[in-house]
Design an enzyme around this catalytic site. Sequence first.
Site, PDB file in Angstrom:
ATOM      1  N   ASP A  12       3.966  13.740   1.582  1.00  0.00           N
ATOM      2  CA  ASP A  12       3.220  12.480   1.658  1.00  0.00           C
ATOM      3  C   ASP A  12       2.152  12.646   2.733  1.00  0.00           C
ATOM      4  O   ASP A  12       2.232  13.554   3.566  1.00  0.00           O
ATOM      5  CB  ASP A  12       4.158  11.328   2.026  1.00  0.00           C
ATOM      6  CG  ASP A  12       3.414  10.016   2.249  1.00  0.00           C
ATOM      7  OD1 ASP A  12       2.525   9.688   1.443  1.00  0.00           O
ATOM      8  OD2 ASP A  12       3.700   9.321   3.241  1.00  0.00           O
ATOM      9  N   SER A  13       1.191  11.732   2.743  1.00  0.00           N
ATOM     10  CA  SER A  13       0.183  11.748   3.793  1.00  0.00           C
ATOM     11  C   SER A  13       0.807  11.474   5.167  1.00  0.00           C
ATOM     12  O   SER A  13       0.193  11.756   6.181  1.00  0.00           O
ATOM     13  CB  SER A  13      -0.879  10.683   3.498  1.00  0.00           C
ATOM     14  OG  SER A  13      -0.263   9.418   3.367  1.00  0.00           O
ATOM     15  N   TYR A  44      -4.637   9.009   3.775  1.00  0.00           N
ATOM     16  CA  TYR A  44      -5.396   9.599   2.668  1.00  0.00           C
ATOM     17  C   TYR A  44      -6.148   8.497   1.901  1.00  0.00           C
ATOM     18  O   TYR A  44      -7.092   8.780   1.178  1.00  0.00           O
ATOM     19  CB  TYR A  44      -4.454  10.280   1.673  1.00  0.00           C
ATOM     20  CG  TYR A  44      -3.872  11.623   2.083  1.00  0.00           C
ATOM     21  CD1 TYR A  44      -4.022  12.143   3.370  1.00  0.00           C
ATOM     22  CD2 TYR A  44      -3.160  12.378   1.152  1.00  0.00           C
ATOM     23  CE1 TYR A  44      -3.466  13.374   3.717  1.00  0.00           C
ATOM     24  CE2 TYR A  44      -2.604  13.611   1.487  1.00  0.00           C
ATOM     25  CZ  TYR A  44      -2.755  14.114   2.764  1.00  0.00           C
ATOM     26  OH  TYR A  44      -2.208  15.319   3.077  1.00  0.00           O
ATOM     27  N   GLY A  45      -5.659   7.257   2.040  1.00  0.00           N
ATOM     28  CA  GLY A  45      -6.091   6.170   1.164  1.00  0.00           C
ATOM     29  C   GLY A  45      -7.549   5.788   1.259  1.00  0.00           C
ATOM     30  O   GLY A  45      -8.069   5.097   0.390  1.00  0.00           O
ATOM     31  N   CYS A  75       3.225  10.158  -2.590  1.00  0.00           N
ATOM     32  CA  CYS A  75       2.058   9.423  -2.092  1.00  0.00           C
ATOM     33  C   CYS A  75       1.235   9.050  -3.315  1.00  0.00           C
ATOM     34  O   CYS A  75       0.866   9.919  -4.113  1.00  0.00           O
ATOM     35  CB  CYS A  75       1.253  10.327  -1.164  1.00  0.00           C
ATOM     36  SG  CYS A  75      -0.324   9.655  -0.638  1.00  0.00           S
ATOM     37  N   ASN A  76       0.986   7.767  -3.467  1.00  0.00           N
ATOM     38  CA  ASN A  76       0.215   7.335  -4.636  1.00  0.00           C
ATOM     39  C   ASN A  76      -1.209   7.870  -4.606  1.00  0.00           C
ATOM     40  O   ASN A  76      -1.761   8.256  -5.639  1.00  0.00           O
ATOM     41  CB  ASN A  76       0.183   5.808  -4.696  1.00  0.00           C
ATOM     42  CG  ASN A  76       1.463   5.248  -5.252  1.00  0.00           C
ATOM     43  OD1 ASN A  76       1.590   5.041  -6.446  1.00  0.00           O
ATOM     44  ND2 ASN A  76       2.457   5.029  -4.393  1.00  0.00           N
ATOM     45  N   THR A  77      -1.797   7.879  -3.416  1.00  0.00           N
ATOM     46  CA  THR A  77      -3.181   8.328  -3.319  1.00  0.00           C
ATOM     47  C   THR A  77      -3.296   9.791  -3.735  1.00  0.00           C
ATOM     48  O   THR A  77      -4.152  10.163  -4.549  1.00  0.00           O
ATOM     49  CB  THR A  77      -3.699   8.139  -1.877  1.00  0.00           C
ATOM     50  OG1 THR A  77      -3.466   6.785  -1.481  1.00  0.00           O
ATOM     51  CG2 THR A  77      -5.157   8.468  -1.771  1.00  0.00           C
ATOM     52  N   GLU A 165       3.292  -0.341   9.128  1.00  0.00           N
ATOM     53  CA  GLU A 165       3.555   0.632  10.202  1.00  0.00           C
ATOM     54  C   GLU A 165       3.768  -0.061  11.544  1.00  0.00           C
ATOM     55  O   GLU A 165       4.436   0.471  12.424  1.00  0.00           O
ATOM     56  CB  GLU A 165       2.437   1.667  10.266  1.00  0.00           C
ATOM     57  CG  GLU A 165       2.455   2.539   9.022  1.00  0.00           C
ATOM     58  CD  GLU A 165       1.809   3.903   9.186  1.00  0.00           C
ATOM     59  OE1 GLU A 165       1.326   4.230  10.282  1.00  0.00           O
ATOM     60  OE2 GLU A 165       1.796   4.639   8.178  1.00  0.00           O
ATOM     61  N   CYS A 197       1.866   1.990  -3.730  1.00  0.00           N
ATOM     62  CA  CYS A 197       1.688   2.643  -2.430  1.00  0.00           C
ATOM     63  C   CYS A 197       3.078   2.772  -1.825  1.00  0.00           C
ATOM     64  O   CYS A 197       3.878   1.835  -1.914  1.00  0.00           O
ATOM     65  CB  CYS A 197       0.783   1.810  -1.528  1.00  0.00           C
ATOM     66  SG  CYS A 197       0.720   2.410   0.180  1.00  0.00           S
ATOM     67  N   THR A 198       3.341   3.921  -1.236  1.00  0.00           N
ATOM     68  CA  THR A 198       4.714   4.183  -0.786  1.00  0.00           C
ATOM     69  C   THR A 198       5.124   3.354   0.435  1.00  0.00           C
ATOM     70  O   THR A 198       6.294   3.355   0.809  1.00  0.00           O
ATOM     71  CB  THR A 198       4.907   5.683  -0.517  1.00  0.00           C
ATOM     72  OG1 THR A 198       3.843   6.156   0.314  1.00  0.00           O
ATOM     73  CG2 THR A 198       4.904   6.455  -1.817  1.00  0.00           C
ATOM     74  N   HIS A 199       4.181   2.672   1.052  1.00  0.00           N
ATOM     75  CA  HIS A 199       4.533   1.758   2.155  1.00  0.00           C
ATOM     76  C   HIS A 199       5.055   0.411   1.646  1.00  0.00           C
ATOM     77  O   HIS A 199       5.740  -0.303   2.362  1.00  0.00           O
ATOM     78  CB  HIS A 199       3.309   1.464   3.032  1.00  0.00           C
ATOM     79  CG  HIS A 199       2.940   2.563   3.984  1.00  0.00           C
ATOM     80  ND1 HIS A 199       2.516   3.796   3.567  1.00  0.00           N
ATOM     81  CD2 HIS A 199       2.924   2.601   5.343  1.00  0.00           C
ATOM     82  CE1 HIS A 199       2.246   4.552   4.623  1.00  0.00           C
ATOM     83  NE2 HIS A 199       2.485   3.833   5.709  1.00  0.00           N
TER      84      HIS A 199
HETATM   85  N1  DGL Z   1       1.227   6.998   1.248  1.00  0.00           N
HETATM   86  C1  DGL Z   1      -0.050   6.477   0.843  1.00  0.00           C
HETATM   87  C2  DGL Z   1       0.036   6.007  -0.613  1.00  0.00           C
HETATM   88  O1  DGL Z   1       1.104   5.875  -1.192  1.00  0.00           O
HETATM   89  C3  DGL Z   1      -0.519   5.354   1.744  1.00  0.00           C
HETATM   90  C4  DGL Z   1      -0.959   5.815   3.112  1.00  0.00           C
HETATM   91  C5  DGL Z   1      -2.271   6.548   3.099  1.00  0.00           C
HETATM   92  O2  DGL Z   1      -3.344   5.937   2.918  1.00  0.00           O
HETATM   93  O3  DGL Z   1      -2.251   7.764   3.303  1.00  0.00           O
HETATM   94  O4  DGL Z   1      -0.987   5.780  -1.221  1.00  0.00           O
END
Ligand code: DGL
Length: 290
Positions: A12-13, A44-45, A75-77, A165, A197-199
């Site tokens: 993940d990012s 990464y987003g 990570c979705n991005t 976060e 998004c994983t958050h």
């Molecule tokens: N983990 C990223 C996602 O699922 C979100 C955090 C990021 O922007 O890197 O898209």
Amino acid sequence: MPVDTRPIGVFDSGIGGLTVLRQLVAMFPDERFVYLGDTARVPYGNKSADTVQRYSRECADFLLEHNVKLIVIACNTASALAIDNVRSFTDVPIIGMIEPAARHAVQASKTGNIGVIGTRATISSNAYEVAIRQVVTSSQSNAGRPWKVPTLVSRPCPLFVPLVEEGWTDTEATRMIAEVYLKPLLSQHIDTLVLGCTHYPLIAPLIQSIAPGVTLIDCGHAAAQAAADVLGQPTTRMTEPSASAIREHVSFYLTDYTPSFQMIAKDFLGVAVEEPARTILRDLQVPSQR
Ligand code: DGL
């Protein structure tokens, strides 16, 4: 014990992927995992596709060096922008967040009105729209659904990541922001919402309270089920992963270590990570500071 004892790689990012790892360990308590969080280069987003592809490839390379049998891009991005690129340089199966969640969303929706929220990069990539339409097209004949064409409405929610976060998962400020973000989706009468998004699983209860009756799709849960299909092994689905499975079976790697990691990791993983995470790996390049 799994027959193939090689570990499952997850990257993940940063730390959001821990919500996916949580689902994976709950699903496969006997598997070993290598988790890489690219904390030095998060987020990464809001980065370009080129950069996310380069970073994702480096993360995948690191996991491949650990002889993983499967890579989950948690990570979705990175999944939205880089999964094809990562798949093009390895035969190891790659599971991203988008395709499994799209399948779950299509299965869950009764009206075809599906909402998607995520980072700016994920939403502007249209990856969810493409994946949802592909699922609908490929399963149209036998699905028996009351709807044929999905009505999709998506929205970037960039403030959610820093709020989560900060641990502001249930504050008035987060609620007000969530209401603003969700309003256009709810006015389209969505019955299903992909938390892209994983958050976001950490604010799922708050989102659910604003959108009662809407089915929330957790991409980590969907990805864990996709992993079960790829591994072709029986799953042991527990609601929560056991603390011992996490401590004994997961090797954590971060590209930067911050003192807040352990605190945040506990929220994301549901279990304290007692072993200090091993920092810095190979030669991942941190962008040069001007
Ligand atoms: N983990 C990223 C996602 O699922 C979100 C955090 C990021 O922007 O890197 O898209």
